[in-house]
Every structure is written in structure tokens, then in C-alpha cells.
Motif scaffolding. Structure first.
Motif, PDB file in Angstrom:
ATOM      1  N   PRO A 126       0.813  -1.226   0.000  1.00 51.41           N
ATOM      2  CA  PRO A 126       0.000   0.000   0.000  1.00 51.41           C
ATOM      3  C   PRO A 126       0.850   1.282   0.000  1.00 51.41           C
ATOM      4  O   PRO A 126       0.508   2.254  -0.666  1.00 51.41           O
ATOM      5  CB  PRO A 126      -0.820  -0.116   1.293  1.00 51.41           C
ATOM      6  CG  PRO A 126      -0.913  -1.584   1.551  1.00 51.41           C
ATOM      7  CD  PRO A 126       0.410  -2.140   1.095  1.00 51.41           C
ATOM      8  N   SER A 129       2.243   1.721  -3.461  1.00 52.43           N
ATOM      9  CA  SER A 129       1.198   2.189  -4.382  1.00 52.43           C
ATOM     10  C   SER A 129       1.035   3.711  -4.291  1.00 52.43           C
ATOM     11  O   SER A 129       0.829   4.368  -5.303  1.00 52.43           O
ATOM     12  CB  SER A 129      -0.129   1.488  -4.112  1.00 52.43           C
ATOM     13  OG  SER A 129      -0.767   1.997  -2.963  1.00 52.43           O
ATOM     14  N   VAL A 136      -2.964  -0.598  -5.575  1.00 52.34           N
ATOM     15  CA  VAL A 136      -2.340  -1.561  -4.668  1.00 52.34           C
ATOM     16  C   VAL A 136      -2.272  -2.944  -5.310  1.00 52.34           C
ATOM     17  O   VAL A 136      -1.251  -3.638  -5.214  1.00 52.34           O
ATOM     18  CB  VAL A 136      -3.105  -1.641  -3.322  1.00 52.34           C
ATOM     19  CG1 VAL A 136      -2.505  -2.707  -2.415  1.00 52.34           C
ATOM     20  CG2 VAL A 136      -3.105  -0.307  -2.627  1.00 52.34           C
TER      21      VAL A 136
END
Length: 161
Positions: A126, A129, A136
Motif C-alpha cells: 500500500p 502504491s 495496490v
């Protein structure tokens, strides 16, 4: 514009990370040093107010990756450097680490980025990302594909956890 103390603190804290990112992308010590200076000059001139150390670190990663990509895509960049030259410039490492480094450096950039951020900088998917502005699930997919490529390149057929 930031104070000299702020810039010195950032250089002390993030210099190794910026240099490693540059070497992973540029595979050239001279270009790495050029981008290093560019990144910290942008930092010094930036008026961005960071919410946390993590925000500052992510900003530096993003600026570094963009500067590397800009250099690699520039019209004037016509020479290449062999992987052997990069590995000789790096600190001496055991043969098995050298083999892993060669395999990681040989990955396409989109895989190299996620592998580097995940395994060398300890970011979660995460977090990656957010840094790379990717979904993600895309990051998870890239990590899975990168692991498979590395497994094939390193000849790892055993099923270790």
C-alpha cells in the motif's frame, strides 16, 4: 527555500537511499552523483511542507525516480554502461549477493522499482502504491511477477517460504 540546517539534515538522513535508487536505475556512478545533486537542490529550493518524515522520504523517492527517468529518456543520453562496471563500483559482496544484485538490476524498471522499495526500503505494497501512484493490486501483481522472474533467473525451483 529551506535552511542550510534542513538540507544538511535531509542529506544525512536520505543520501544513501537516494544514491541506491539512482544506481538501481542508472547503473552509472557519475550519473548517480548528478541526479543526487539535482534531487537535493530541488529539495533545498522546494517550499513543500512535509506532514511527516514518511511524507518527506516518499517525496524524495518520487523526485529521485522522476529525475532518473528524465535522464534515461533524454535525447543526449547515448552511452550505456555495462553491468560489470556497476558491480565493480559497488562495495564488494559475496558471490551469491552479486548474483541476486545482477538479477534485480536486469529486471525491467517497473519491477525493479517495486522490488527495491519493498525489499531494500521495507515499504509495504500500500505504501509503494502511494509512492508510485499505482493501484495496490498492481503493486502486488508486479511483486509477484518480479519474484517469479528472479526465481527463474536465479534457478530457484525449491519451495521455500
Amino acid at each position: 527555500m529551506r535552511s542550510e540546517e534542513e538540507v544538511n539534515r535531509a542529506v544525512d538522513r536520505y543520501a544513501d537511499m537516494v544514491r541506491r535508487l539512482c544506481m538501481v536505475h542508472l547503473k552509472n556512478h557519475a550519473d548517480t552523483e548528478d541526479i543526487f545533486q539535482t534531487v537535493f537542490l530541488k529539495y533545498a529550493l522546494s517550499s513543500v511542507l512535509f506532514q511527516s518524515e514518511e511524507h518527506e522520504r516518499a517525496w524524495l523517492i518520487r523526485v529521485t525516480l522522476n529525475a532518473c527517468r528524465d535522464l534515461l529518456g533524454s535525447f543526449f543520453r547515448s552511452r550505456t554502461v555495462s553491468l560489470d562496471q556497476v558491480l565493480e563500483a559497488a562495495a564488494p559482496s559475496p558471490p551469491e549477493n552479486r548474483e541476486v544484485l545482477e538479477a534485480v538490476l536486469s529486471l525491467p524498471a517497473k519491477y525493479r522499482d517495486v522490488v527495491y522499495l519493498h525489499y531494500y526500503e521495507d515499504y509495504t505494497a500500500p505504501q509503494i502504491s502511494q509512492i508510485l501512484h499505482k493501484n495496490v493490486n498492481t503493486v502486488y501483481t508486479l511483486l509477484t511477477r518480479a519474484r517469479q522472474m528472479l526465481k527463474e533467473r536465479l534457478g530457484g525451483d525449491d519451495h521455500e517460504g
